[in-house]
Design an enzyme around this catalytic site. Structure first.
Site, PDB file in Angstrom:
ATOM      1  N   TYR A 143       0.858  -1.188   0.000  1.00  0.00           N
ATOM      2  CA  TYR A 143       0.000   0.000   0.000  1.00  0.00           C
ATOM      3  C   TYR A 143       0.892   1.235   0.000  1.00  0.00           C
ATOM      4  O   TYR A 143       1.870   1.295   0.759  1.00  0.00           O
ATOM      5  CB  TYR A 143      -0.903   0.005   1.242  1.00  0.00           C
ATOM      6  CG  TYR A 143      -1.744   1.248   1.423  1.00  0.00           C
ATOM      7  CD1 TYR A 143      -1.462   2.158   2.445  1.00  0.00           C
ATOM      8  CD2 TYR A 143      -2.811   1.523   0.585  1.00  0.00           C
ATOM      9  CE1 TYR A 143      -2.226   3.294   2.629  1.00  0.00           C
ATOM     10  CE2 TYR A 143      -3.588   2.675   0.751  1.00  0.00           C
ATOM     11  CZ  TYR A 143      -3.291   3.557   1.783  1.00  0.00           C
ATOM     12  OH  TYR A 143      -4.046   4.692   1.948  1.00  0.00           O
ATOM     13  N   ASP A 238       9.431   2.881  -1.114  1.00  0.00           N
ATOM     14  CA  ASP A 238       8.442   3.584  -0.292  1.00  0.00           C
ATOM     15  C   ASP A 238       8.738   3.260   1.181  1.00  0.00           C
ATOM     16  O   ASP A 238       8.343   2.212   1.687  1.00  0.00           O
ATOM     17  CB  ASP A 238       7.022   3.153  -0.681  1.00  0.00           C
ATOM     18  CG  ASP A 238       5.991   3.811   0.223  1.00  0.00           C
ATOM     19  OD1 ASP A 238       4.782   3.545   0.047  1.00  0.00           O
ATOM     20  OD2 ASP A 238       6.385   4.584   1.137  1.00  0.00           O
ATOM     21  N   LYS A 266       5.436   9.438   8.401  1.00  0.00           N
ATOM     22  CA  LYS A 266       5.302   8.874   9.757  1.00  0.00           C
ATOM     23  C   LYS A 266       6.383   9.365  10.727  1.00  0.00           C
ATOM     24  O   LYS A 266       6.313  10.475  11.224  1.00  0.00           O
ATOM     25  CB  LYS A 266       5.231   7.348   9.677  1.00  0.00           C
ATOM     26  CG  LYS A 266       3.984   6.847   8.895  1.00  0.00           C
ATOM     27  CD  LYS A 266       3.909   5.347   8.848  1.00  0.00           C
ATOM     28  CE  LYS A 266       2.862   4.861   7.885  1.00  0.00           C
ATOM     29  NZ  LYS A 266       1.492   4.893   8.431  1.00  0.00           N
TER      30      LYS A 266
HETATM   31  P1  KE4 Z   1      -0.493   8.539   4.396  1.00  0.00           P
HETATM   32  O1  KE4 Z   1      -1.101   9.201   3.154  1.00  0.00           O
HETATM   33  O2  KE4 Z   1      -1.529   7.720   5.154  1.00  0.00           O
HETATM   34  O3  KE4 Z   1       0.269   9.497   5.287  1.00  0.00           O
HETATM   35  O4  KE4 Z   1       0.627   7.494   3.894  1.00  0.00           O
HETATM   36  C1  KE4 Z   1       0.261   6.516   2.968  1.00  0.00           C
HETATM   37  C2  KE4 Z   1       1.256   5.371   3.058  1.00  0.00           C
HETATM   38  C3  KE4 Z   1       2.229   5.263   2.090  1.00  0.00           C
HETATM   39  N1  KE4 Z   1       3.140   4.258   2.118  1.00  0.00           N
HETATM   40  C4  KE4 Z   1       3.117   3.330   3.106  1.00  0.00           C
HETATM   41  C5  KE4 Z   1       4.136   2.234   3.098  1.00  0.00           C
HETATM   42  C6  KE4 Z   1       2.146   3.406   4.135  1.00  0.00           C
HETATM   43  O5  KE4 Z   1       2.146   2.462   5.116  1.00  0.00           O
HETATM   44  C7  KE4 Z   1       1.191   4.438   4.117  1.00  0.00           C
HETATM   45  C8  KE4 Z   1       0.100   4.560   5.170  1.00  0.00           C
HETATM   46  N2  KE4 Z   1       0.028   3.497   6.128  1.00  0.00           N
HETATM   47  C9  KE4 Z   1      -1.241   3.245   6.761  1.00  0.00           C
HETATM   48  C10 KE4 Z   1      -1.081   2.125   7.778  1.00  0.00           C
HETATM   49  N3  KE4 Z   1      -0.975   0.866   7.186  1.00  0.00           N
HETATM   50  C11 KE4 Z   1      -1.826   4.479   7.395  1.00  0.00           C
HETATM   51  C12 KE4 Z   1      -3.006   4.241   8.295  1.00  0.00           C
HETATM   52  C13 KE4 Z   1      -4.299   4.659   7.653  1.00  0.00           C
HETATM   53  O6  KE4 Z   1      -4.471   4.456   6.439  1.00  0.00           O
HETATM   54  O7  KE4 Z   1      -5.143   5.186   8.412  1.00  0.00           O
END
Ligand code: KE4
Length: 428
Positions: A143, A238, A266
């Site tokens: 993801y 990523d 993060k």
């Molecule tokens: P954000 O747009 O949520 O800040 O980041 C997206 C993203 C991109 N790349 C990786 C590897 C990620 O894990 C994420 C976001 N992770 C999720 C948790 N698995 C965020 C939690 C959520 O979606 O509420």
């Protein structure tokens, strides 16, 4: 006792879709009532009923130094007193960019954005602009946020193009996205043999965390770097989740690989909206205003978020930080594995740095299919017994778990004792 969480969920659903501002928070895949968090401190969060939980979600990774760390709060307070946002460059943005480049030597130039989604979306646009190619490769189970090109599920055939995995994404937005099986060197080679010169970039979670923790093979990682190099394809790591989480220098430091672009988020924002993309100067110089690849953001490099990030990056670089974090994580993994074995429950746990995975299966997953074949219902049962006994994990079997420096060996032992109860309940 009136359940404030239930009352708040009912009220929230009257104005916010599903009552949440990010889908996973709704407990859809585990059932039950999501906890509305009132406050967090160190290794703990408290819900609106006043129930305290030992927290292994850590806001999905950012809270690596512990919630509301006094030094981070002080840095945020001081920055806020000087104004919240200027829409102009600041000296602090230079400092955090220099810190990121120091921590990730593959990053020669970096640009700050406000979310991981923005970072990956822009990195892909940049790779396409730099190579003048349209096709991209992502992997099943990874993801990268919710931009249209990446909301794609595997196509029917191995090398067919992806189909939208979300409503509202036109098929022609995903026609250039190829989805391959993670950790499968053969299909990677087959795809490049067939259309390598058309591939703008490969984007991957270099250590996966969104299909739970899944570690790639050395062969897969080495082949990825070699084959992208050979075909002039941009390799995007990523590291939004793995950056400063699996090690200070992220997965690329563990692999000894130099990707062309890296996305971060993060941890580098310490819990505030701050993410970044960066990498080779030659590629990054294609970004506006230097080059023709456009990207922008009102709150990019926000001074209060940068203050939280700078202080967090300072704390995690102190002597012994990762040794301690890794020791706590390994202590929990050992304890859970022993507790499950003692109870006769099919389970295993694995970790790297401050990230760990819990699997209701007899072996670690190597692919998304392995995770999907595990006992998902077993996780749900475990999740709720742990939650009822004051230990919070992410509400999905497909999410990795996170340790913080605010946890202690005693808290981990307390968590293991609760797990013994949970496994015993499962064994009945
Ligand atoms: P954000 O747009 O949520 O800040 O980041 C997206 C993203 C991109 N790349 C990786 C590897 C990620 O894990 C994420 C976001 N992770 C999720 C948790 N698995 C965020 C939690 C959520 O979606 O509420």
């Amino acid at each position: 006792m009136t359940n404030r969480n239930e009352q708040l969920l009912t009220r929230a659903k009257n104005i916010i879709p599903g009552g949440v501002n990010s889908p996973v928070r709704a407990f859809g895949s585990v059932g039950g009532i999501p906890r509305f968090i009132k406050k967090a401190q160190g290794a703990y969060v408290w819900d609106e009923n006043g129930q305290r939980y030992i927290d292994y979600v850590g806001s999905w990774g950012p809270a690596i130094v512990g919630h509301a760390h006094p030094e981070v709060i002080e840095a945020v307070r001081e920055a806020a007193l000087d104004g919240l946002s200027f829409g102009a460059p600041t000296e602090a943005e230079i400092r955090i960019a220099e810190e990121i480049a120091k921590i990730m030597p593959s990053v020669e130039r970096v640009r700050l954005v406000s979310s991981g989604t923005e970072a990956t979306m822009t990195a892909i646009r940049l790779a396409r602009g730099y190579t003048k190619r349209d096709k991209i490769i992502k992997f099943e189970g990874c993801y990268h946020g919710h931009s249209d090109s990446l909301l794609v599920k595997a196509g029917s055939g191995l090398l067919t193009f992806g189909n939208p995995s979300s409503a509202g994404v036109p098929a022609d937005f995903t026609q250039h996205t190829i989805v391959l099986p993670y950790n499968d060197t053969g299909s990677l080679k087959e795809c490049f043999d067939k259309m390598g010169e058309q591939i703008a970039c490969v984007i991957l979670e270099p250590i996966a965390g969104n299909m739970n923790l899944v570690k790639p093979s050395q062969e897969f990682i080495q082949t990825l770097r070699q084959i992208t190099e050979k075909h002039g394809t941009v390799l995007i790591y990523d590291e939004v989740m793995t950056g400063c989480r699996v090690a200070l220098g992220g997965a690329q430091s563990v692999h000894g690989i130099k990707p062309d672009l890296t996305t971060m988020g993060k941890v580098i924002g310490g819990g505030m909206p701050l993410a970044a993309f960066g990498g080779k100067k030659e590629i990054m110089d294609c970004i506006s205003p230097l080059g023709g690849v456009y990207q922008a953001g009102t709150l990019s490099g926000n001074p209060v978020a940068v203050a939280a990030g700078l202080k967090t990056l300072e704390i995690i670089q102190r002597a012994g930080f990762y040794e301690n974090l890794t020791a706590l994580t390994e202590q929990l993994v050992r304890g859970f594995n022993q507790a499950a074995k003692d109870a006769g429950v099919t389970f295993c746990a694995d970790s790297i740095g401050g990230m760990f995975g819990l699997y209701f299966a007899d072996k670690f997953p190597n692919t998304y299919a392995d995770m999907a074949a595990s006992n998902i219902d077993g996780f749900k049962q475990f999740f709720h017994v742990m939650l009822e006994n004051g230990v919070a994990f992410g509400p999905s079997a497909y999410e990795a778990c996170f340790m913080s420096a605010a946890h202690t060996p005693e808290l981990v032992d307390e968590t293991i004792a609760v797990a013994q109860k949970a496994f015993a309940a499962m064994a009945k």
